[in-house]
Design a protein around this motif. Structure first.
Motif, PDB file in Angstrom:
ATOM      1  N   PHE A 192      -1.243  11.622  -7.539  1.00  0.00           N
ATOM      2  CA  PHE A 192      -0.772  10.896  -8.716  1.00  0.00           C
ATOM      3  C   PHE A 192       0.748  11.018  -8.846  1.00  0.00           C
ATOM      4  N   LEU A 193       1.257  12.242  -8.683  1.00  0.00           N
ATOM      5  CA  LEU A 193       2.692  12.476  -8.813  1.00  0.00           C
ATOM      6  C   LEU A 193       3.461  11.785  -7.692  1.00  0.00           C
ATOM      7  N   ARG A 194       2.876  11.778  -6.504  1.00  0.00           N
ATOM      8  CA  ARG A 194       3.509  11.101  -5.373  1.00  0.00           C
ATOM      9  C   ARG A 194       3.663   9.618  -5.651  1.00  0.00           C
ATOM     10  N   ASP A 195       2.587   8.963  -6.085  1.00  0.00           N
ATOM     11  CA  ASP A 195       2.627   7.528  -6.334  1.00  0.00           C
ATOM     12  C   ASP A 195       3.578   7.197  -7.477  1.00  0.00           C
ATOM     13  N   MET A 196       3.547   7.993  -8.522  1.00  0.00           N
ATOM     14  CA  MET A 196       4.430   7.755  -9.665  1.00  0.00           C
ATOM     15  C   MET A 196       5.888   7.849  -9.256  1.00  0.00           C
ATOM     16  N   THR A 197       6.240   8.893  -8.520  1.00  0.00           N
ATOM     17  CA  THR A 197       7.646   9.090  -8.169  1.00  0.00           C
ATOM     18  C   THR A 197       8.142   8.068  -7.151  1.00  0.00           C
ATOM     19  N   VAL A 198       7.313   7.677  -6.195  1.00  0.00           N
ATOM     20  CA  VAL A 198       7.729   6.653  -5.233  1.00  0.00           C
ATOM     21  C   VAL A 198       8.010   5.337  -5.955  1.00  0.00           C
ATOM     22  N   ASN A 199       7.166   4.979  -6.907  1.00  0.00           N
ATOM     23  CA  ASN A 199       7.386   3.763  -7.689  1.00  0.00           C
ATOM     24  C   ASN A 199       8.679   3.858  -8.494  1.00  0.00           C
ATOM     25  N   MET A 200       8.929   5.003  -9.113  1.00  0.00           N
ATOM     26  CA  MET A 200      10.146   5.184  -9.909  1.00  0.00           C
ATOM     27  C   MET A 200      11.394   5.173  -9.037  1.00  0.00           C
ATOM     28  N   ASP A 240      13.982  15.957 -16.223  1.00  0.00           N
ATOM     29  CA  ASP A 240      13.638  14.814 -15.396  1.00  0.00           C
ATOM     30  C   ASP A 240      12.219  14.337 -15.664  1.00  0.00           C
ATOM     31  N   LEU A 241      11.880  13.149 -15.140  1.00  0.00           N
ATOM     32  CA  LEU A 241      10.571  12.551 -15.391  1.00  0.00           C
ATOM     33  C   LEU A 241       9.435  13.364 -14.793  1.00  0.00           C
ATOM     34  N   LEU A 242       9.622  13.861 -13.577  1.00  0.00           N
ATOM     35  CA  LEU A 242       8.562  14.629 -12.937  1.00  0.00           C
ATOM     36  C   LEU A 242       8.225  15.874 -13.743  1.00  0.00           C
ATOM     37  N   SER A 243       9.235  16.579 -14.213  1.00  0.00           N
ATOM     38  CA  SER A 243       8.987  17.757 -15.054  1.00  0.00           C
ATOM     39  C   SER A 243       8.244  17.376 -16.325  1.00  0.00           C
ATOM     40  N   ALA A 244       8.613  16.227 -16.889  1.00  0.00           N
ATOM     41  CA  ALA A 244       7.945  15.771 -18.117  1.00  0.00           C
ATOM     42  C   ALA A 244       6.474  15.470 -17.861  1.00  0.00           C
ATOM     43  N   TYR A 245       6.171  14.855 -16.709  1.00  0.00           N
ATOM     44  CA  TYR A 245       4.776  14.570 -16.372  1.00  0.00           C
ATOM     45  C   TYR A 245       3.986  15.856 -16.176  1.00  0.00           C
ATOM     46  N   GLN A 261      -0.712   4.051 -17.337  1.00  0.00           N
ATOM     47  CA  GLN A 261       0.547   4.489 -16.730  1.00  0.00           C
ATOM     48  C   GLN A 261       1.747   3.974 -17.515  1.00  0.00           C
ATOM     49  N   ARG A 262       1.663   2.738 -17.974  1.00  0.00           N
ATOM     50  CA  ARG A 262       2.787   2.169 -18.712  1.00  0.00           C
ATOM     51  C   ARG A 262       2.986   2.885 -20.045  1.00  0.00           C
ATOM     52  N   ARG A 263       1.891   3.163 -20.749  1.00  0.00           N
ATOM     53  CA  ARG A 263       2.003   3.872 -22.029  1.00  0.00           C
ATOM     54  C   ARG A 263       2.702   5.211 -21.838  1.00  0.00           C
ATOM     55  N   ASP A 322       0.800  -1.225   0.000  1.00  0.00           N
ATOM     56  CA  ASP A 322       0.000   0.000   0.000  1.00  0.00           C
ATOM     57  C   ASP A 322       0.832   1.274   0.000  1.00  0.00           C
ATOM     58  N   ILE A 323       2.070   1.199   0.451  1.00  0.00           N
ATOM     59  CA  ILE A 323       2.916   2.384   0.465  1.00  0.00           C
ATOM     60  C   ILE A 323       3.217   2.880  -0.951  1.00  0.00           C
ATOM     61  N   LEU A 324       3.057   2.009  -1.959  1.00  0.00           N
ATOM     62  CA  LEU A 324       3.281   2.401  -3.345  1.00  0.00           C
ATOM     63  C   LEU A 324       2.053   3.057  -3.962  1.00  0.00           C
ATOM     64  N   GLY A 325       0.962   3.128  -3.204  1.00  0.00           N
ATOM     65  CA  GLY A 325      -0.244   3.807  -3.669  1.00  0.00           C
ATOM     66  C   GLY A 325      -0.828   3.167  -4.909  1.00  0.00           C
ATOM     67  N   ASP A 326      -1.260   4.018  -5.847  1.00  0.00           N
ATOM     68  CA  ASP A 326      -1.863   3.533  -7.092  1.00  0.00           C
ATOM     69  C   ASP A 326      -0.870   3.545  -8.236  1.00  0.00           C
ATOM     70  N   GLY A 327       0.424   3.507  -7.904  1.00  0.00           N
ATOM     71  CA  GLY A 327       1.458   3.547  -8.929  1.00  0.00           C
ATOM     72  C   GLY A 327       1.497   2.303  -9.788  1.00  0.00           C
ATOM     73  N   ILE A 328       2.393   2.305 -10.756  1.00  0.00           N
ATOM     74  CA  ILE A 328       2.413   1.289 -11.803  1.00  0.00           C
ATOM     75  C   ILE A 328       2.673  -0.117 -11.257  1.00  0.00           C
ATOM     76  N   PHE A 329       3.438  -0.249 -10.165  1.00  0.00           N
ATOM     77  CA  PHE A 329       3.714  -1.575  -9.624  1.00  0.00           C
ATOM     78  C   PHE A 329       2.458  -2.238  -9.059  1.00  0.00           C
ATOM     79  N   ASN A 330       1.555  -1.445  -8.524  1.00  0.00           N
ATOM     80  CA  ASN A 330       0.337  -1.983  -7.927  1.00  0.00           C
ATOM     81  C   ASN A 330      -0.824  -2.076  -8.909  1.00  0.00           C
ATOM     82  N   ALA A 331      -0.763  -1.302  -9.957  1.00  0.00           N
ATOM     83  CA  ALA A 331      -1.924  -1.130 -10.836  1.00  0.00           C
ATOM     84  C   ALA A 331      -2.196  -2.364 -11.695  1.00  0.00           C
TER      85      ALA A 331
END
Length: 491
Positions: A288-296, A269-274, A126-128, A109-118
């Motif tokens: 959304f940004l939190r979950d994405m960056t924690v996963n990355m 960087d990736l965050l700026s791109a998002y 997210q993968r696209r 659950d600490i990874l939130g709704d990021g790509i590893f959990n989705a």
């Protein structure tokens, strides 16, 4: 007539005794005893310090696959395998029948709704997006620049200083700091400078380590137990909760900085791109940004740092391989441009990743019942565990020399890197979920490994014991204590 209490108690004891004997005799004699109430948990806990090797022994004795009943507290059946045919079926052939599932996302659950959990559309979306951003030439160039600059301006000067002082250093700590700084640059566009002579404490890095250890314990314990501990903030669950706070604070601070920087000049960087991308902006809430960056951050920092550590450990134990890699990386620069011709180094890295995969196991759930290639039935509610660590140690998969560190197994007769199917070499996952950062990882690994080897000889401290740490990421329990010595000038 009522049964006297003493006789009743004796009856219960006898029943349990014969029940245990029955369960032991009816089950595979290679498997641990399936105790009433606790299932195989006692055996797992007794072997927790060597969990990966314990699993390897069981899989080796049972033909790469076995099924275990969970404890009465979990009531979950486990299908455990390292059979490439099963892996190919789950990760490729019938991918949609084996999602990560709600149990996985709750456990992580600490990874939130990021790509590893989705799963499903959330995962596909997210993968696209991540794939589109990571293949951009601008980002690829940024990866190369970040790696080169950090190695030249951070790693090498630090090792020179350590060498001059003649002191012992934990090389795993050094590499984790290196990859943490690089990954922060790639994800957030900032360098926390954790790789410095002072070896500063990095709360975020420690919090990630604590979180991964706690999550591994969730994988071992019955869900009812760790959920109860989570409710009352006990043991590892308290540690995880505290780590979560540190992680969120670090990430939010960097999201705020990135948004402020974007207003002025943006970033590579990736965050700026998002943030910049108009399609993502609709969904780019701080959550959304939190979950994405924690996963990355998890994908980049821990896995690559672990891979570098095991690679140098294996080189220390195999001077023949070290000599061949050194000979290759010392060739003139024009013959090894961008690392594309570093065939033996690439092969040695693949061999290291085979023996010590950064993510030693994967898990899936079952959507609908079906028969697996190995012959067993799987049903909804079952958990499927794949031991990537064990797969490398099976003679039937990699041959009688499977335990040996042989980069040559990765080189063809034509002198190019041999391709092995991902369901046999799972270091970067397999099928539709194949790791998007594979090329980023190899860029970091080759850049750091070549630079260190050309300038330094790494020698393990005598008597230092190296063993896998019990965590989600395959780090070393005691670190990698070494002496670093400058190589003699080449005449």
């Amino acid at each position: 007539m009522d049964t006297p209490p003493a006789e009743f108690l004796a009856s219960i004891v006898c029943f349990l005794f014969f029940f245990i004997v029955y369960r032991r005799r009816r089950s595979d004699h290679h498997l641990p005893t399936n105790w009433p109430i606790f299932g195989v948990l006692p055996a797992v806990m007794a072997n927790l310090h060597r969990l990966h090797d314990f699993g390897t022994e069981l899989l080796g004795a049972t033909g790469c696959t076995f099924v275990l009943d969970g404890s009465w507290l979990s009531r979950t059946k486990y299908f455990i395998t390292c059979d490439p045919a099963n892996i190919n079926h789950v990760f490729n052939a019938n991918f949609h029948n084996f999602p990560k599932g709600p149990d996985f996302s709750e456990m992580f659950d600490i990874l939130g709704d990021g790509i590893f959990n989705a799963d499903d559309e959330s995962w596909r979306s997210q993968r696209r997006k991540a794939q589109l951003l990571m293949v951009q030439p601008r980002f690829r160039a940024y990866v190369t620049r970040c790696c080169r600059e950090k190695v030249e301006n951070g790693l090498l000067p630090l090792l020179r200083r350590i060498s001059e002082e003649g002191r012992t250093v934990d090389l795993q700590d050094v590499f984790l700091r290196l990859t943490f700084d690089i990954t922060c640059n790639l994800v957030f566009g900032v360098d926390p400078v954790s790789l410095s002579p002072e070896f500063p404490t990095v709360p975020f890095a420690k919090a990630m380590d604590d979180a991964m250890v706690a999550i591994l314990h969730r994988n071992i314990m019955p869900p009812a137990c760790w959920k109860l501990m989570r409710r009352f903030m006990l043991g590892r669950e308290r540690s995880l909760a505290n780590a979560w706070i540190v992680i969120d604070q670090f990430v939010q601070e960097n999201i705020n900085k990135s948004k402020g920087r974007f207003i002025s000049d943006g970033g590579d960087d990736l965050l700026s791109a998002y943030i910049q991308d108009s399609a993502a902006t609709v969904n780019s809430s701080d959550k959304f940004l939190r979950d994405m960056t924690v996963n990355m951050m998890l994908a980049g920092r821990d896995t690559t740092g672990s891979a570098l550590s095991w690679f140098f450990y294996l080189l220390c134990k195999n001077p023949r391989v070290e000599a061949k890699v050194l000979d290759e990386v010392r060739k003139p620069k024009e013959t090894t441009a961008k690392g594309k011709e570093l065939v033996y180094l690439h092969a040695a890295l693949c061999e290291s990743l085979r023996l010590y995969p950064p993510v030693p196991f994967e898990s899936k759930e079952v959507a609908t019942a079906e028969k697996m290639p190995s012959g067993e039935m799987v049903e909804p509610g079952m958990h499927i565990l794949f031991s990537i660590y064990s797969m490398a140690r099976m003679e039937g998969i990699w041959g009688k020399d499977c335990l040996e560190f042989l980069p040559e197994r990765w080189i063809t007769e034509k002198g190019v890197v041999r391709h092995e199917p991902a369901y046999k070499f799972m270091a970067f996952n397999c099928g539709p979920r194949t790791c998007l950062g594979k090329e980023v990882a190899f860029t970091q690994l080759k850049t750091a490994a070549a630079a260190v080897l050309k300038e330094f000889r790494v020698v393990m401290v005598e008597g230092h014991v190296v063993a896998p740490k019990v965590s989600i990421i395959l780090q070393m329990r005691n670190g990698l204590k070494v002496k670093v010595m400058r190589r003699e000038e080449i005449i």
